[in-house]
Design an enzyme around this catalytic site. Structure first.
Site, mmCIF file in Angstrom:
data_model
loop_
_atom_site.group_PDB
_atom_site.id
_atom_site.type_symbol
_atom_site.label_atom_id
_atom_site.label_comp_id
_atom_site.label_asym_id
_atom_site.label_seq_id
_atom_site.Cartn_x
_atom_site.Cartn_y
_atom_site.Cartn_z
ATOM 1 N N HIS A 1 6.464 -6.051 -6.051
ATOM 2 C CA HIS A 1 5.252 -5.379 -4.795
ATOM 3 C C HIS A 1 4.995 -5.756 -3.477
ATOM 4 C CE1 HIS A 1 3.797 -2.729 -7.954
ATOM 5 N NE2 HIS A 1 4.134 -3.310 -8.785
ATOM 6 N N GLU B 1 3.088 -5.237 -1.528
ATOM 7 C CA GLU B 1 1.838 -4.313 -0.969
ATOM 8 C C GLU B 1 0.796 -5.059 -1.573
ATOM 9 O OE1 GLU B 1 3.670 -2.889 -3.630
ATOM 10 O OE2 GLU B 1 2.572 -2.026 -4.965
ATOM 11 N N CYS C 1 8.555 -0.778 -8.006
ATOM 12 C CA CYS C 1 8.305 -0.630 -9.234
ATOM 13 C C CYS C 1 8.673 0.140 -10.066
ATOM 14 C CB CYS C 1 6.712 -0.865 -9.561
ATOM 15 S SG CYS C 1 6.494 -1.608 -11.500
#
Lengths: 272, 79
Positions: free
Chosen positions: A235, A237, A103
């Protein structure tokens, strides 16, 4: 090398806000992750807090709004890195140590000139691409589907199947990848630098909202010519377990989420 | 002491959602005849240097930070 010997530097400054998840993601595949403020690497910290980039095996740029996204998203973080530890970062990449940007981290890598990086160059002195405002002119935040289109060069998708589709959520206002080069996409393609493309659910054409930003050729993530630097807008994560997938109650055999694949890939590569 | 103005604008052909949205909104407020709206960033700097040096510094700042050459043009003028 054992997994816990892999040291990860999750680099933060004011305004980054995904460093906890990023560090946790690397910890969950066994690595030792540390959240390091840029000032700890530039010597502007008390002696016991100072760190040296060369002591780490992986460098990760988390998402967020570094320096308030002033000037352009990622521009200030990139300029600070370039002025203070530019040579260290270049040496890190040259040594083919893995670098991940998610990002805002991807925007930083582009502003730093580490991505897309022309053939034969490690870190371009001026950006050769831009991550620019979404076509919708809005912050786009929703689950997005990504297809692994890399042919094996990228270290962060090495244990994923070719054309495997995963769900990583997107949350960005500036994710449209632009270049001055008319043959930009073709060159990335020829060089095996395209890593992820946005796709729609099976049978549907990929367009907004499945491509949240209007990126050409639906590109969501790319790597450098050597394959050790990857940046992507969505994302991974945020989906380490199935419980943060929107459809977590069905279709999962284990508790793992799709995002873990990125972190496992790079660990397998380093521990091989 | 020199005051310079650095103007950073989008290149022709690069979509300008901020300008487009502003146009839509001022039209919604009842203003008519708006042909186009362009979003431009201006930095004003007060620099301790003679005019030519200050202009040069401003241009280097644009190359190093203030403009991304892929999407933006810049002009530096001494005021």
């Amino acid at each position: 090398m054992k997994a816990e010997d892999v040291k990860v530097c999750v680099l933060r400054i004011e305004g980054t806000n995904c460093e906890d998840e990023m560090a946790y993601a690397f910890e969950s595949v066994g690595a030792t992750a540390e959240k390091v403020h840029l000032k700890q690497l530039t010597g502007q910290a008390p002696l016991e807090m100072r760190r040296s980039l060369e002591d780490y095996d992986i460098l990760a740029f988390p998402g967020g709004f570094s320096a308030g996204d002033y000037i352009r998203a990622g521009a200030i973080f990139a300029a600070r890195i370039r002025s203070a530890i530019g040579d260290d970062v270049k040496a890190f990449v040259e040594a083919e140590k893995p670098v991940l940007g998610v990002c805002n981290g991807f925007q930083i890598l582009v502003e730093l000139g580490l991505l897309p990086a022309k053939d034969g160059s490690i870190m371009d002195p001026v950006p050769t691409a831009a991550l620019y405002n979404n076509d919708s002119a809005r912050f786009e935040c929703r689950p997005t589907l990504l297809r692994n289109d890399n042919n094996g060069k990228c270290v962060f998708t090495s244990s994923m199947k070719k054309k495997q589709v995963v769900m990583f959520p997107s949350a960005h206002g500036e994710g449209k990848l632009l270049s001055m080069d008319e043959n930009f996409v073709q060159k990335l393609e020829d060089n095996d630098q395209v890593v992820f493309r946005y796709v729609a659910p099976e049978g549907e054409e990929t367009k907004y909202p499945w491509n949240p930003n209007g990126s050409p050729s639906d590109i969501a993530g790319i790597c450098n010519p050597a394959g050790n630097v990857m940046g992507l807008m969505p994302h991974p994560e945020r989906v380490l377990t199935r419980f943060t997938h929107p459809d977590w109650t069905r279709g999962y055999e284990t508790e793992e989420g799709d995002g873990i694949l990125i972190f496992r890939s790079v660990m397998e590569k380093l521990l091989r | 002491m020199t005051v310079i103005e650095i103007r950073v604008e989008l290149k022709k052909g690069v979509a300008d959602p901020e300008g487009k949205n502003t146009k839509k909104t001022v039209e919604a407020l009842g203003f008519t005849g708006i042909n186009s709206v362009k979003f431009v960033k201006v930095f004003e700097m007060d620099i301790d240097a003679p005019a030519d040096k200050a202009k040069e510094m401003g241009e280097e700042m644009c190359r190093k930070l203030l403009a991304n050459p892929v999407i933006q043009n810049y002009t530096v003028t001494v005021r």
